[in-house]
Design an enzyme around this catalytic site. Structure first.
Site, PDB file in Angstrom:
ATOM      1  N   ASP A   1       0.746  -1.322   0.030  1.00  0.00           N
ATOM      2  CA  ASP A   1      -0.042   0.168  -0.114  1.00  0.00           C
ATOM      3  C   ASP A   1       1.057   1.104  -0.168  1.00  0.00           C
ATOM      4  OD1 ASP A   1      -1.853  -2.106   0.098  1.00  0.00           O
ATOM      5  OD2 ASP A   1      -2.881  -1.133   2.035  1.00  0.00           O
TER       6      ASP A   1
ATOM      7  N   ASP B   1      -0.426  -4.543  -3.676  1.00  0.00           N
ATOM      8  CA  ASP B   1      -1.713  -3.358  -3.834  1.00  0.00           C
ATOM      9  C   ASP B   1      -1.140  -2.080  -3.521  1.00  0.00           C
ATOM     10  OD1 ASP B   1      -3.398  -5.593  -4.084  1.00  0.00           O
ATOM     11  OD2 ASP B   1      -3.980  -5.400  -1.834  1.00  0.00           O
TER      12      ASP B   1
ATOM     13  N   ARG C   1      -5.817  -6.405  -8.818  1.00  0.00           N
ATOM     14  CA  ARG C   1      -7.108  -6.986  -8.383  1.00  0.00           C
ATOM     15  C   ARG C   1      -8.072  -5.809  -8.287  1.00  0.00           C
ATOM     16  NH1 ARG C   1      -5.197  -9.810  -2.855  1.00  0.00           N
ATOM     17  NH2 ARG C   1      -4.212  -7.977  -1.685  1.00  0.00           N
TER      18      ARG C   1
ATOM     19  N   TRP D   1     -10.476  -4.135  -5.634  1.00  0.00           N
ATOM     20  CA  TRP D   1     -10.589  -3.926  -4.368  1.00  0.00           C
ATOM     21  C   TRP D   1     -11.931  -3.390  -3.948  1.00  0.00           C
ATOM     22  CZ3 TRP D   1      -9.102   0.733  -1.237  1.00  0.00           C
ATOM     23  CH2 TRP D   1      -9.268   0.712   0.042  1.00  0.00           C
TER      24      TRP D   1
END
Length: 667
Positions: free
Chosen positions: A490, A517, A579, A581
């Site tokens: 993140d 991510d 992906r 979220w």
């Protein structure tokens, strides 16, 4: 964590060459070619041996005002914007330091009244709009450290009193003040003098001002002591009669690159003059330009005056030169422009300028931390404020609240890695938002030439919540130029205040690294001409996910990565492009990600998109367009944007919105 330095991608012009071209163009426009044979070459800067490239717009005082501790005005204090007399008077007279921005014209009542300016103040016009009408700025005895810039002070003239004998309505008057910088102002049509520097005031610089349409322009003295040290440069005296300046009993008066033109001609054989070295003054005049001036420069028998390099055109009367005076470079360095260039240069750059009203807050010179500088910006800020951050590592969190828009965070080093804002908080201590090293909630914020880092060592800790953000944004119209974002999970979150609110973020010529991510959120985000590094976590099969978009389903534009390079130290076929979220299971968050015209490494999986938290990637809006490199081979699990749709998914389409925002157009 390592990162790449400020290297542009192939096809991007080197920054140095670009800046050199811009500087050359500005110089050519500013100086022009006057064609006077007597023009002098620029004097070398003592320290560098070459002509100084000092910025004409710098917010740092030069000349005598820069000596003996310097003149910083309200630096270190709060920034306020005033639009009325009461607010101006209150902040100007306050005991604590203030940077006071004057927006629009303030009419002073009663006519000719004083606005007292106390110590440690900067009074500066916003853009070229700041005006003080029918009033005077007054510095009482003992006042020190004052900057007055970018203002027009006008129209306290008493009809019929050309000599100013009935009312002493100056534009600025100071008595026994020290460390004062008067810069880029316009003074006209006042009641007595335009600028009176009186009674042993010291360490004064008067630069780039316009003195226009008046009898008495600039007087210095009113004392038998010989203390005043003053620099007067790049001023335009036009339509004035006398005191251009008159310097009485100055210890040192350095005048250079001033332009005197269109002198009032009322037939007065004595009191119509240019520069006058009076009493015991030691005056040096360099590379000034006198056009249509009676007595261009003169000296009392008791004074000294050295003149070199100036041009006289249609000038008659006294031009005295005697005594040794002093050598200004024994006190300070300065840029000396050719005398032939002075008319074009001074007429263009003197007086209020639109770009000067942008306030600059310097860290750590004036504010000890970045947060302290941000805190000094007024709520509801309506003008550009630059927070200039000197090279160094700043281990602290920074929050730019929604109430403080229009801020530029700018590193002043040669490379973005020279200026680092870093902290080491994981999400286990305060959640994802609480982990962020820097949070930007305001609109219209730009960051340039900086590195943002969260150096939490996830390998050394076992925590439930190892996300560690380097940056989180929720504001709209956020720009990152030549910036780096360092982290693991993140690293960079570009978000918006709510699911259906659309915020836009533009990154260019930047570097982002992470593993899981590490580019995520629901803001419309463009990453252009940048390098993205997917860090290995030591797995042979799954090292992470570059993106995790949570775009609102009603927003056609989520993430665009274009004209960039994705690099990785991970094994082949071990990284996902992204992906979907769905924060908290929000079904209306439907990721949109397009990667176009971008190089992909072998680390990218042949099936690069994957499911998340029970939501299928196939229901998201994932696509590639003209990707290339070892990780770009098209498979059945790699949606490709059709050529027919590509024209609707450009940088402009992502960012323009209803207001036509186009930050990319500035490059």
């Amino acid at each position: 964590m390592t990162h790449l330095h400020s290297k542009r991608l192939p096809g991007s012009p080197p920054l140095g060459r670009t800046l050199a071209a811009v500087v050359g163009l500005v110089a050519a426009l500013a100086l022009g070619a006057i064609g006077q044979a007597k023009a002098a070459a620029p004097v070398p800067d003592r320290a560098s041996g070459t002509a100084s490239s000092a910025d004409r717009w710098t917010d740092r005082a030069h000349g005598f005002a820069s000596l003996d501790g310097g003149t910083t005005g309200g630096a270190g204090g709060k920034v306020v914007t005033v639009t009325d007399q009461a607010s101006l008077a209150r902040y100007a007279a306050a005991e604590e330091p203030y940077i006071i921005r004057v927006s629009g014209a303030i009419a002073v009542e009663p006519f000719g009244s004083d606005i007292v300016v106390a110590s440690d103040k900067t009074v500066i016009g916003v853009g070229d709009t700041g005006e003080i009408v029918h009033g005077e700025l007054h510095l009482n005895p003992g006042t020190h450290n004052v900057i007055i810039r970018n203002l027009t002070i006008r129209d306290s003239y008493v009809e019929g009193d050309w000599d100013g004998k009935t009312q002493d309505f100056d534009a600025i008057q100071m008595d026994t003040a020290d460390h004062v910088w008067i810069d880029h102002n316009r003074f006209t049509h006042m009641g007595d003098g335009l600028l009176d520097i009186r009674k042993d005031s010291q360490y004064i610089t008067v630069s780039y001002n316009r003195f226009a349409d008046h009898n008495k322009a600039l007087g210095i003295g009113w004392t038998t002591n010989v203390l005043t040290q003053i620099t007067i440069d790049h001023n335009w005296f036009t339509g004035t009669k006398q005191r251009n300046p008159s310097a009485d009993n100055c210890a040192y008066a350095h005048l250079y690159n001033n332009y005197l033109s269109a002198q009032v001609d009322d037939g007065d054989p004595v009191w119509t003059y240019g520069n006058w070295s009076r009493g015991q003054t030691k005056m040096v005049i360099e590379n000034s330009y006198y056009d249509g001036v009676q007595h261009p420069y003169q000296a009392d028998a008791t004074a000294e005056l050295v003149q070199r390099g100036s041009i006289l055109r249609n000038a008659a009367g006294r031009h005295d030169e005697w005594g040794a005076a002093f050598e200004p470079r024994d006190f300070y360095d300065y840029r000396l422009d050719p005398a032939s260039a002075v008319p074009a240069l001074v007429t263009r750059f003197s007086g209020p300028q639109k770009r000067i009203g942008a306030v600059e807050l310097n860290v750590p010179a004036d504010y000890p931390t970045v947060q302290a500088a941000v805190d000094a910006v007024p709520d509801g800020n309506d003008s550009a404020v630059t927070v200039s951050i000197a090279p160094g590592t700043y281990r602290a969190k920074v929050f730019v609240p929604a109430t403080k828009p229009r801020i530029l965070l700018r590193g002043t080093g040669q490379d973005r890695s020279d200026t680092v804002i870093v902290h080491d908080t994981p999400a286990a201590y305060g959640g994802s938002t609480g982990s962020a090293t820097v949070r930007i909630a305001a609109n219209d914020v730009t960051a340039r030439n900086l590195t943002f880092s969260n150096d939490f060592d996830e390998a050394a800790h076992e925590l439930n919540g190892e996300q560690a953000l380097a940056m989180k944004t929720t504001g709209d119209r956020i720009v990152f130029e030549d910036t780096a974002f360092l982290g693991n999970q993140d690293t960079l979150m570009t978000d918006s205040p709510s699911l259906t609110a659309i915020s836009r973020v533009y990154l260019r010529d930047s570097y982002i690294e992470g593993d899981v991510d590490f580019i995520y959120g629901r803001a419309t985000t463009v990453v252009e001409r940048s390098v993205i590094k997917a860090l290995s976590r030591g797995s042979a099969t799954n090292n992470g996910y570059i993106t995790a978009a949570s775009t609102w389903k009603g927003n056609p534009y989520g993430f665009l990565i274009t004209r960039s390079r994705i690099v990785s130290d991970a094994p082949a076929e071990s990284f996902h492009l992204g992906r979907p979220w769905h924060p908290g299971g929000e079904v209306d968050a439907v990721a949109q990600v397009l990667i176009r015209d971008t190089e992909l490494p072998a680390a990218v999986k042949s099936s690069p998109w994957t499911d998340m938290s029970g939501f299928s990637w196939r229901d998201a809006r994932f696509a590639e367009y003209r990707t290339y490199g070892p990780g770009s081979a098209v498979t059945a699990d790699r949606p490709q944007l059709p050529d027919a749709d590509a024209a609707a998914y450009t940088v402009a389409d992502y960012l323009s919105g209803a207001d036509g925002w186009a930050p990319y157009a500035h490059h």
